[in-house]
Design a protein around this motif. Structure first.
Motif, PDB file in Angstrom:
ATOM      1  N   MET A 181       0.843  -1.200   0.000  1.00  0.00           N
ATOM      2  CA  MET A 181       0.000   0.000   0.000  1.00  0.00           C
ATOM      3  C   MET A 181       0.871   1.239   0.000  1.00  0.00           C
ATOM      4  SD  MET A 181      -3.132   0.798   2.484  1.00  0.00           S
ATOM      5  CE  MET A 181      -4.096   2.223   2.174  1.00  0.00           C
ATOM      6  N   GLN A 182       1.906   1.173   0.746  1.00  0.00           N
ATOM      7  CA  GLN A 182       2.853   2.282   0.782  1.00  0.00           C
ATOM      8  C   GLN A 182       3.472   2.454  -0.563  1.00  0.00           C
ATOM      9  OE1 GLN A 182       3.391   4.323   3.478  1.00  0.00           O
ATOM     10  NE2 GLN A 182       4.686   5.611   2.135  1.00  0.00           N
TER      11      GLN A 182
ATOM     12  N   LEU B 116       1.058   3.945  -2.914  1.00  0.00           N
ATOM     13  CA  LEU B 116       0.882   5.382  -2.627  1.00  0.00           C
ATOM     14  C   LEU B 116       2.025   6.172  -3.175  1.00  0.00           C
ATOM     15  CD1 LEU B 116      -0.760   7.588  -1.261  1.00  0.00           C
ATOM     16  CD2 LEU B 116       0.432   7.097   0.874  1.00  0.00           C
TER      17      LEU B 116
END
Length: 333
Positions: A1-2, A5
């Motif tokens: 997810m990082q 992002l």
């Protein structure tokens, strides 16, 4: 997810950087266009300033030229006005000069005519005076002859007295001769007195008529008109002058009237009886000077006129025409 992002952020930053770069480039192009437009506007402004300065300079020059033309036009109008006034004054002077010259010319011609009339009258009077002198000399010679004859008769009478008885018949005859001589002398004296009265009357008539330009010729005074009228009006004018239209009874009188070279009425008419021409005093025509084939006008031409171009210069004309005319005033002893 990082990681996702981070990838989203990188993509977002990349897109933002791309957009900023494109916007920068667009702004640079716009700035470049603005600078170019500004440069063009500056050049156009400078060119308009030059044109404006040129226009202002030309307008000032035109204004000065207009003012100069106005001054020149004003001077021309003033000069034109002066020239017009001078022209009108010269026209008036010229008109006055022409009228004066015309009056002087008419007066000169009138004086010439008067002088000619006086010369002709003087010539006629001189001839008549010389004729009267000759007659007077003849009368004096005859009187001297009669005086001598009278003295001779006296001597004869003295001789008769000495021998009266023998010469009675001769004495009576001489007396008769003497009576005839006395009668002749008385007749000559009466004729002399009559001639003197005629001379005096002639002088009086001449003094009375000379101012009206009357001319003397062989016992009559003649007057030429200066205007033209009908035959009846012409005769009426003569009658108002105690005269009548001229009556021509001799070649000498015909030549005298022709010398004035005017187409004029004479005292001849057949108004009373068509074809029977008579003078205004009622006497018939004994000596005529009709032109070739004249008179030929019939009932439409009943008054006599003179054309002067030849000795036979009479013509019958319509009495209503206007001509010059000649009056004749006979001298009464």
């Amino acid at each position: 997810m990082q990681a996702a992002l981070n990838i989203s952020l990188r993509l977002a930053l990349f897109n933002m950087a791309k957009n900023v770069t494109e916007e920068r480039d667009e702004l640079r192009r716009i700035n470049s266009d603005i600078e170019a437009s500004c440069k063009n506007l500056t050049e156009e402004r400078d060119d308009l300033k030059r044109k404006l300065n040129d226009s202002v300079s030309q307008q000032n020059s035109l204004t000065e030229e207009r003012d100069e033309l106005r001054r020149i036009n004003s001077d021309i109008e003033a000069s034109c006005k002066n020239l017009t006034e001078e022209r009108d004054d010269l026209k008036r002077k010229l008109t006055n000069s022409i009228n004066m010259a015309k009056n002087v010319t008419e007066e000169r011609d009138e004086l010439r005519r008067i002088n000619s009339d006086i010369e002709a009258s003087r010539k006629n009077l001189t001839e008549e005076r010389d004729d009267l002198k000759r007659k007077l000399n003849d009368s004096v010679s005859q009187q001297n002859s009669l005086t001598e004859e009278r003295d001779e008769l006296r001597r004869i009478n003295s001789d008769i007295e000495a021998s009266r008885k023998n010469l009675t018949e001769e004495r009576d005859d001489l007396k008769r001769k003497l009576n005839d001589s006395v009668s002749q002398q008385n007749s000559l004296t009466e004729e002399r007195d009559k001639l003197n009265r005629a001379i005096q009357g002639c002088r009086m008539e001449l003094e009375k008529l000379s101012p009206a330009r009357w001319m003397y010729f062989r016992g009559s005074f003649y007057h030429i008109s200066s205007d033209q009228k009908t035959w009846q009006e012409s005769r009426r004018d003569c009658q108002q002058k105690d005269a009548d239209l001229v009556i021509i009874n001799s070649k000498e009188e015909q030549d005298f009237t022709r010398q004035f070279q005017k187409y004029m009425w004479i005292g001849l008419t057949d108004l009373q009886t068509e074809g029977t021409w008579k003078w205004v005093d009622g006497t018939p025509v004994t000596k005529s000077y009709w032109g070739p084939k004249e008179p030929n006008g019939g009932s439409g031409e009943n008054c006599g006129e003179m054309k002067f171009d030849s000795e036979n210069s009479w013509n019958d004309g319509s009495c209503s025409l206007s001509h010059f005319w000649m009056c004749e005033k006979k001298v009464r002893p």
